[in-house]
Design a protein around this motif. Structure first.
Motif, short mmCIF file in Angstrom:
data_model
loop_
_atom_site.label_atom_id
_atom_site.label_comp_id
_atom_site.label_asym_id
_atom_site.label_seq_id
_atom_site.Cartn_x
_atom_site.Cartn_y
_atom_site.Cartn_z
N PHE B 87 0.83 -1.22 0.00
CA PHE B 87 0.00 0.00 0.00
C PHE B 87 0.85 1.26 0.00
N PHE B 89 0.02 5.39 0.57
CA PHE B 89 -1.07 6.31 0.93
C PHE B 89 -0.68 7.75 0.61
N HIS B 93 1.63 7.81 5.87
CA HIS B 93 1.41 6.92 7.01
C HIS B 93 2.68 6.19 7.44
N ILE B 95 5.54 5.56 10.36
CA ILE B 95 5.51 5.60 11.84
C ILE B 95 6.62 6.54 12.30
N ASP B 97 7.86 7.32 15.07
CA ASP B 97 8.78 6.91 16.13
C ASP B 97 9.86 5.95 15.63
N LEU B 98 9.71 5.50 14.39
CA LEU B 98 10.71 4.56 13.85
C LEU B 98 11.52 5.24 12.76
N ARG B 154 8.54 0.64 1.52
CA ARG B 154 7.82 -0.23 2.45
C ARG B 154 6.81 -1.10 1.70
N ALA B 155 6.19 -0.51 0.67
CA ALA B 155 5.18 -1.27 -0.08
C ALA B 155 5.82 -2.39 -0.89
#
Lengths: 407, 221
Positions: B87, B89, B93, B95, B97-98, B154-155
């Motif tokens: 996905f 977006f 989206h 994170i 904190d990472l 990431r996707a």
């Protein structure tokens, strides 16, 4: 995966400092309270000085007579002990002691408060006092009405001077002079049935030893020859009490119980059978409230904290996290938070104990963090972390992905 | 690859029923790059969410690679999303904190991939989108275009067969938007990844193989 959860847990803690402070404060304050409380209970339940044979002993702390409209209870009188307790066949030895009485004495112009107890000579056989010097008074001295006394280390240091030998010296209390035969290590005031500054032969009491009344100020300790005799001794005493005649017509029932140390301690002289249940229930409710309220508070904070992270929850779900994985993640995070809170709580508890010990609020009671207390502390941390994490984690794991991403 | 049969989506509140999608029949072929356009509120994102198993249709059937996916359990859906779908977006989206590497690793966390391999695959995905020099940065330290490239990494890190992109260039200026679009085209052409993209941008849509238009929840083209 754990490393990833750990990283994010620390990052979240750092990000919302106020929430973190509230959470950590809740956990550490509660844990510190629990730790101090358990240290106190541990001291009462497990600290067996001077009654090392506690498990082999039964304690008769009082007697109650009850009629339809009348009810009286008190400690035992010496005459009652002589008539109904000392003749018992099964105990190996029977000691008795009065409750502590207070008096003041003056030495070199210094006013010294003294608690004293009347005890029989068997008291010294059943209880294992540490004699720092001298020895207990003997049965012969008791019979001869010799004015002798065993005193505590504290009284010796206050009266004669720190570590000054006291055996053979005279100490004045209640306008009488007593020769010191021995000095014993202090007994914490929490062991109220046995702690005193001065122990005097009961034969020196001014009480009427032949009074027909059962009521007095004494408690008795029955030492069994072996632990397995305890139920039979209890039964023997129950049978005796059943046959004890009522002292007045208005009384219809007499109750006196031979209890274990803890039961007698909790009963505190009352022979009301419900008393023990009340105390245990009250203690249970108190501890539950101490634990339960912060958990509810933590659950609330965690729900807010987790809902703030709904976008992250949505992303994790979108990329394949199952509900179970999310619940696991948030529980791990919570356990990390509570463990940190636990560490702070441990330090707080230690500080509180140092302050309490130094203030000597309960005379000679030295609280300390021992392994039992540490174990309870750690276990409580884990239970806290788990309980306060489960509900919010479960709730958010059911959150629809699209809503979570939009939030 | 993706087959939608008579898909309907109705949002219900106590007083109102809103028909977001009405009888959508669509087939996306393997390796196809499809774009979905339409005015705001026409159901584009809802359709994409249903294709991505992020939302459930009220009616109709969805098949992905021959599997009927409308009646899978939570665990099966999670596995399906994890292995077959990626996905992207509009608002990234990530994170916060990472760091970048940890963000890209995320899909692999839910597979049985060891930490070393996760690191290697995440670094490789970031290299593909030209972000090898930003591994330890946090999202707040990146520009919009860089964030979207991390989201693309990431996707793709789990090598899914399908990528679903919801307005991936919507928050970017035209230069950055073109960069992101180039990466998607590259993925489609070289890796044969099937891509479904929701967009408002006619120019971007023209770069894809096929365009589907929605209006008031119905397919009009």
């Amino acid at each position: 995966m754990l490393k990833n959860y750990f990283k994010i847990a620390i990052a979240v803690l750092k990000r919302r400092k106020f929430f973190t402070f509230i959470s950590l404060f809740g956990i550490s304050f509660t844990l510190a309270t629990l730790l101090v409380l358990t240290a106190f209970l541990d001291r009462i339940v497990n600290h067996e000085y001077p009654d090392a044979k506690r498990k082999q002993s039964l304690y008769i702390s009082g007697i109650e007579e009850r009629g339809e409209r009348a009810r009286s209870n008190s400690g035992l009188s010496i005459s009652y002990i002589k008539r109904y307790v000392l003749p018992m066949k099964l105990p190996g030895a029977i000691a008795f002691s009065s409750r502590s009485n207070g008096t003041n004495t003056y030495f070199h112009g210094k006013k010294i408060g003294i608690d004293y107890k009347f005890v029989n000579s068997v008291f010294w056989d059943i209880l294992e006092f540490d004699f720092l010097e001298g020895k207990p008074f003997t049965v012969q001295q008791e019979k001869n009405l010799e004015k002798v006394a065993v005193i505590s280390q504290d009284l010796r240091d206050n009266y004669f001077g720190k570590d000054v030998p006291a055996v053979g010296q005279y100490l004045e209390a209640n306008n009488e002079k007593y020769r010191v035969t021995g000095v014993v290590r202090n007994v914490p005031a929490s062991t109220y049935m046995l702690s005193s500054d001065m122990y005097i032969p009961y034969t020196l009491t001014k009480d009427d030893m032949n009074t027909p009344s059962y009521f007095g100020e004494y408690a008795a300790i029955l030492l069994a020859k072996k632990t397995s005799d305890i139920p039979a001794i209890k039964k023997e005493y129950e049978d005796i009490v059943r046959r004890v005649p009522h002292t007045q017509k208005r009384f219809l029932k007499t109750t006196s119980l031979a209890d274990s140390y803890l039961d007698a301690y909790i009963r505190g002289g009352s022979q009301e059978s419900k008393q023990k249940v009340w105390v245990y229930t009250a203690l249970g409710i108190f501890i539950s409230l101490i634990v339960f309220l912060p958990i509810v508070n933590l659950v609330n904070i965690n729900v807010t904290r987790i809902m703030e992270r709904s976008s992250e929850i949505g992303v994790r779900k979108a990329f394949g996290a199952t509900r179970k994985a999310l619940v696991y993640q948030f529980i791990v995070e919570n356990i990390i938070l509570t463990l940190i809170g636990g560490l702070v709580g441990l330090v707080l508890a230690q500080l509180v104990m140092i302050i309490l010990n130094n203030a000597d609020l309960i005379k000679n009671l030295h609280l300390s963090l021992n392994f039992t207390v540490l174990f309870i502390g750690l276990l409580t941390c884990l239970v806290f972390g788990f309980l306060s994490g489960v509900y919010p984690a479960w709730r958010m794991s059911r959150f629809p992905i699209v809503k979570a991403l939009k939030a | 690859m993706i087959k939608l049969q008579n898909i309907e989506k109705v949002y219900r509140t106590d007083t109102i029923e809103t028909l977001a999608l009405n009888g959508i029949n669509l087939h996306v072929a393997k390796g196809e790059f499809l774009s979905i356009m339409g005015p705001s509120g026409c159901g584009k994102s809802t359709l994409l969410n249903i294709m991505g198993l992020l939302d459930e249709p009220s009616k109709g059937e969805l098949h992905i690679d021959g599997h009927t996916v409308t009646r899978l359990s939570d665990k099966e859906l999670a596995g399906f999303r994890n292995k077959r779908l990626g996905f992207i977006f509009q608002s990234y989206h990530l994170i916060n904190d990472l760091n970048v590497l940890d963000n890209v690793e995320l899909p692999l966390l839910y597979r049985k991939v060891n930490a070393k391999e996760r690191r290697r695959l995440a670094a490789a995905a970031l290299e593909k989108v030209g972000l090898s020099n930003r591994l330890q940065h946090f999202p707040s330290q990146l520009s919009g275009g860089q964030k979207q490239r991390v989201a693309i990494a990431r996707a793709i890190v789990g090598e899914p067969e399908i990528i679903l992109a919801d307005e991936p260039t919507g928050n970017l200026d035209s230069a950055m938007g073109n960069e992101v679009m180039d990466i998607l085209i590259q993925l489609n052409q070289h890796d044969k990844t099937t891509i479904v993209m929701v967009t408002h941008d006619e120019q971007m849509a023209r770069k894809t193989h096929r365009l589907v238009r929605l209006f008031d929840g119905s397919q009009v083209q």
